[in-house]
Design a protein around this motif. Structure first.
Motif, PDB file in Angstrom:
ATOM      1  N   PRO A 115       0.801  -1.230   0.000  1.00  0.00           N
ATOM      2  CA  PRO A 115       0.000   0.000   0.000  1.00  0.00           C
ATOM      3  C   PRO A 115       0.833   1.279   0.000  1.00  0.00           C
ATOM      4  CG  PRO A 115      -0.978  -1.599   1.468  1.00  0.00           C
ATOM      5  CD  PRO A 115       0.334  -2.189   1.023  1.00  0.00           C
ATOM      6  N   ILE A 116       2.006   1.265   0.647  1.00  0.00           N
ATOM      7  CA  ILE A 116       2.844   2.464   0.690  1.00  0.00           C
ATOM      8  C   ILE A 116       3.304   2.864  -0.711  1.00  0.00           C
ATOM      9  CG2 ILE A 116       5.012   1.225   1.029  1.00  0.00           C
ATOM     10  CD1 ILE A 116       3.983   4.495   2.782  1.00  0.00           C
ATOM     11  N   ALA A 117       3.462   1.887  -1.597  1.00  0.00           N
ATOM     12  CA  ALA A 117       3.893   2.182  -2.966  1.00  0.00           C
ATOM     13  C   ALA A 117       2.815   2.909  -3.757  1.00  0.00           C
ATOM     14  CB  ALA A 117       4.273   0.891  -3.691  1.00  0.00           C
ATOM     15  N   ALA A 118       1.574   2.819  -3.288  1.00  0.00           N
ATOM     16  CA  ALA A 118       0.479   3.503  -3.987  1.00  0.00           C
ATOM     17  C   ALA A 118       0.627   5.017  -3.916  1.00  0.00           C
ATOM     18  CB  ALA A 118      -0.866   3.085  -3.387  1.00  0.00           C
ATOM     19  N   ILE A 119       1.382   5.517  -2.943  1.00  0.00           N
ATOM     20  CA  ILE A 119       1.576   6.970  -2.837  1.00  0.00           C
ATOM     21  C   ILE A 119       2.378   7.507  -4.014  1.00  0.00           C
ATOM     22  CG2 ILE A 119       2.560   8.832  -1.462  1.00  0.00           C
ATOM     23  CD1 ILE A 119       1.929   7.201   1.052  1.00  0.00           C
ATOM     24  N   PRO A 120       3.598   7.013  -4.275  1.00  0.00           N
ATOM     25  CA  PRO A 120       4.320   7.524  -5.449  1.00  0.00           C
ATOM     26  C   PRO A 120       3.640   7.173  -6.773  1.00  0.00           C
ATOM     27  CG  PRO A 120       5.505   5.674  -4.465  1.00  0.00           C
ATOM     28  CD  PRO A 120       4.433   6.071  -3.500  1.00  0.00           C
ATOM     29  N   ILE A 121       2.990   6.019  -6.834  1.00  0.00           N
ATOM     30  CA  ILE A 121       2.291   5.648  -8.066  1.00  0.00           C
ATOM     31  C   ILE A 121       1.177   6.645  -8.356  1.00  0.00           C
ATOM     32  CG2 ILE A 121       0.777   3.924  -9.127  1.00  0.00           C
ATOM     33  CD1 ILE A 121       2.437   1.755  -7.753  1.00  0.00           C
ATOM     34  N   GLY A 122       0.385   6.981  -7.332  1.00  0.00           N
ATOM     35  CA  GLY A 122      -0.710   7.932  -7.515  1.00  0.00           C
ATOM     36  C   GLY A 122      -0.222   9.346  -7.764  1.00  0.00           C
ATOM     37  N   LEU A 123       0.789   9.767  -7.018  1.00  0.00           N
ATOM     38  CA  LEU A 123       1.316  11.124  -7.191  1.00  0.00           C
ATOM     39  C   LEU A 123       1.845  11.339  -8.606  1.00  0.00           C
ATOM     40  CD1 LEU A 123       3.249  11.674  -3.820  1.00  0.00           C
ATOM     41  CD2 LEU A 123       1.161  12.847  -4.551  1.00  0.00           C
ATOM     42  N   PHE A 124       2.633  10.404  -9.089  1.00  0.00           N
ATOM     43  CA  PHE A 124       3.208  10.555 -10.419  1.00  0.00           C
ATOM     44  C   PHE A 124       2.136  10.417 -11.491  1.00  0.00           C
ATOM     45  CE2 PHE A 124       6.136   9.368 -13.945  1.00  0.00           C
ATOM     46  CZ  PHE A 124       6.919  10.513 -13.907  1.00  0.00           C
ATOM     47  N   ALA A 125       1.114   9.604 -11.232  1.00  0.00           N
ATOM     48  CA  ALA A 125       0.016   9.453 -12.199  1.00  0.00           C
ATOM     49  C   ALA A 125      -0.685  10.786 -12.426  1.00  0.00           C
ATOM     50  CB  ALA A 125      -0.982   8.409 -11.698  1.00  0.00           C
ATOM     51  N   GLY A 126      -0.927  11.529 -11.339  1.00  0.00           N
ATOM     52  CA  GLY A 126      -1.580  12.823 -11.483  1.00  0.00           C
ATOM     53  C   GLY A 126      -0.774  13.765 -12.352  1.00  0.00           C
ATOM     54  N   LEU A 127       0.544  13.751 -12.188  1.00  0.00           N
ATOM     55  CA  LEU A 127       1.414  14.632 -12.968  1.00  0.00           C
ATOM     56  C   LEU A 127       1.487  14.190 -14.426  1.00  0.00           C
ATOM     57  CD1 LEU A 127       4.347  15.093 -10.416  1.00  0.00           C
ATOM     58  CD2 LEU A 127       2.377  16.600 -10.801  1.00  0.00           C
ATOM     59  N   VAL A 128       1.641  12.891 -14.646  1.00  0.00           N
ATOM     60  CA  VAL A 128       1.734  12.369 -16.012  1.00  0.00           C
ATOM     61  C   VAL A 128       0.457  12.658 -16.793  1.00  0.00           C
ATOM     62  CG1 VAL A 128       1.806  10.249 -17.380  1.00  0.00           C
ATOM     63  CG2 VAL A 128       3.427  10.577 -15.512  1.00  0.00           C
ATOM     64  N   CYS A 129      -0.677  12.383 -16.175  1.00  0.00           N
ATOM     65  CA  CYS A 129      -1.950  12.553 -16.875  1.00  0.00           C
ATOM     66  C   CYS A 129      -2.290  14.027 -17.073  1.00  0.00           C
ATOM     67  CB  CYS A 129      -3.063  11.840 -16.108  1.00  0.00           C
ATOM     68  SG  CYS A 129      -2.843  10.053 -16.039  1.00  0.00           S
ATOM     69  N   TYR A 130      -1.922  14.869 -16.108  1.00  0.00           N
ATOM     70  CA  TYR A 130      -2.115  16.307 -16.298  1.00  0.00           C
ATOM     71  C   TYR A 130      -1.261  16.806 -17.461  1.00  0.00           C
ATOM     72  CZ  TYR A 130      -2.289  21.320 -15.355  1.00  0.00           C
ATOM     73  OH  TYR A 130      -2.463  22.677 -15.472  1.00  0.00           O
ATOM     74  N   GLY A 131      -0.030  16.322 -17.543  1.00  0.00           N
ATOM     75  CA  GLY A 131       0.828  16.674 -18.665  1.00  0.00           C
ATOM     76  C   GLY A 131       0.250  16.200 -19.987  1.00  0.00           C
TER      77      GLY A 131
END
Length: 302
Positions: free
Chosen positions: A180-196
């Motif tokens: 579950p702790i890995a979901a933090i960087p996965i989610g954070l980077f997903a928001g940036l990638v998809c916004y880009g």
């Protein structure tokens, strides 16, 4: 079987978003039958039916490649073939009802627990892990999208729900393989990638109505790659890059490239053939009147 049938229906629904307000119903029916048969079904077999991806060792817990990459890049191909909506770029085409969008996003967030945790096919620890990781990634994606949009403009409720969906998409292939702790960087980077991806789509002047390519396509790519980075044998039996197995990352990247190429090329070909035979798009007059009236003879009084 019924669970997987819903997956297929959901995937085609995402593809529909790319041609909103301009595709003929008859052509869409033909496209839907051909797309699910020739693209979705093979991808499902590759990942979960003993196909080459599964044999190769590719990990996809709940549909990162099968559902999200396939639908996202199919939308891109379909939008390129059918073209932009009349008036796109000249007139405002903002969402008409933000509260309804937020309600739908909330229902989607909740329903995603069944989508991901249900893919464990049992009420066990893997299912619980998938559910918790899913919620963390969604919240992380919403947060990073809000920060990114704030840095370049203003934070919005629509942006928050878009970021949450980005996080949900990215964690889908990984939720049964990562802690579950890995979901933090996965989610954070997903928001940036998809916004880009959203910004890039706007600069390309491409009318991809609901940004399925940015959210599902690019989010799915990142999620599949992230699975090869963060996978832990204590959760799903396979280690990724961070746990001493760089080969898994290479496997994930190979799987992503194969799915992207197959989906985009095959979808483009199917759309082109339909467009050259029975035509994909409604007339300009029908588009102006609206498909509710022109294609279905229905109108909604508010």
């Amino acid at each position: 079987m019924v669970f997987q049938l819903v997956f297929a229906g959901v995937t085609l629904t995402i593809v529909t978003s790319g041609v909103a307000e301009r595709i003929k119903l008859s052509s869409f029916i033909v496209f839907g039958i051909l797309w699910t048969t020739l693209i979705y079904d093979p991808l499902t077999h590759w990942a979960w039916g003993g196909g080459w991806a599964a044999s190769f060792g590719a990990l996809d817990f709940a549909g990162g490649t099968v559902v999200h990459i396939s639908s996202g890049f199919a939308v891109l191909a379909l939008a390129l073939v059918i073209g932009n909506r009349t008036g796109f770029g000249k007139y405002s085409m903002e969402p008409s009802n933000i509260p309804t969008t937020l309600l739908g996003g909330a229902l989607l967030w909740f329903g995603w627990f069944a989508f991901n945790a249900g893919s464990a096919l049992a009420a066990d620890g893997v299912a619980v892990n998938a559910l918790v990781a899913t919620n963390i990634a969604a919240a992380s994606g919403a947060l990073s999208w809000m920060i990114a949009s704030w840095a370049f403009g203003k934070p919005s409720s629509l942006g928050l729900i878009s970021g949450a969906i980005a996080g949900l998409v990215a964690i889908t292939p990984a939720c049964g393989f990562v802690e579950p702790i890995a979901a933090i960087p996965i989610g954070l980077f997903a928001g940036l990638v998809c916004y880009g991806g959203l910004i890039l789509r706007m600069r390309m002047n491409l009318d991809e109505s609901l940004d399925a390519w940015a959210l599902h396509g690019l989010g799915g790519v990142w999620g599949a790659v992230a699975t090869g980075i963060f996978a832990s044998a204590t959760i799903g039996g396979v280690n990724g890059l961070l746990y001493g197995n760089p080969a898994q990352l290479l496997i994930q990247i190979t799987d992503v490239i194969a799915v992207v190429l197959y989906t985009f090329v095959a979808t483009f070909a199917i759309a082109k053939i339909i467009d050259m035979t029975i035509g994909l798009r409604v007339s300009e007059e029908e588009e102006y009147v609206g498909l509710d009236i022109a294609q279905h003879g229905e109108s909604i009084s508010v």
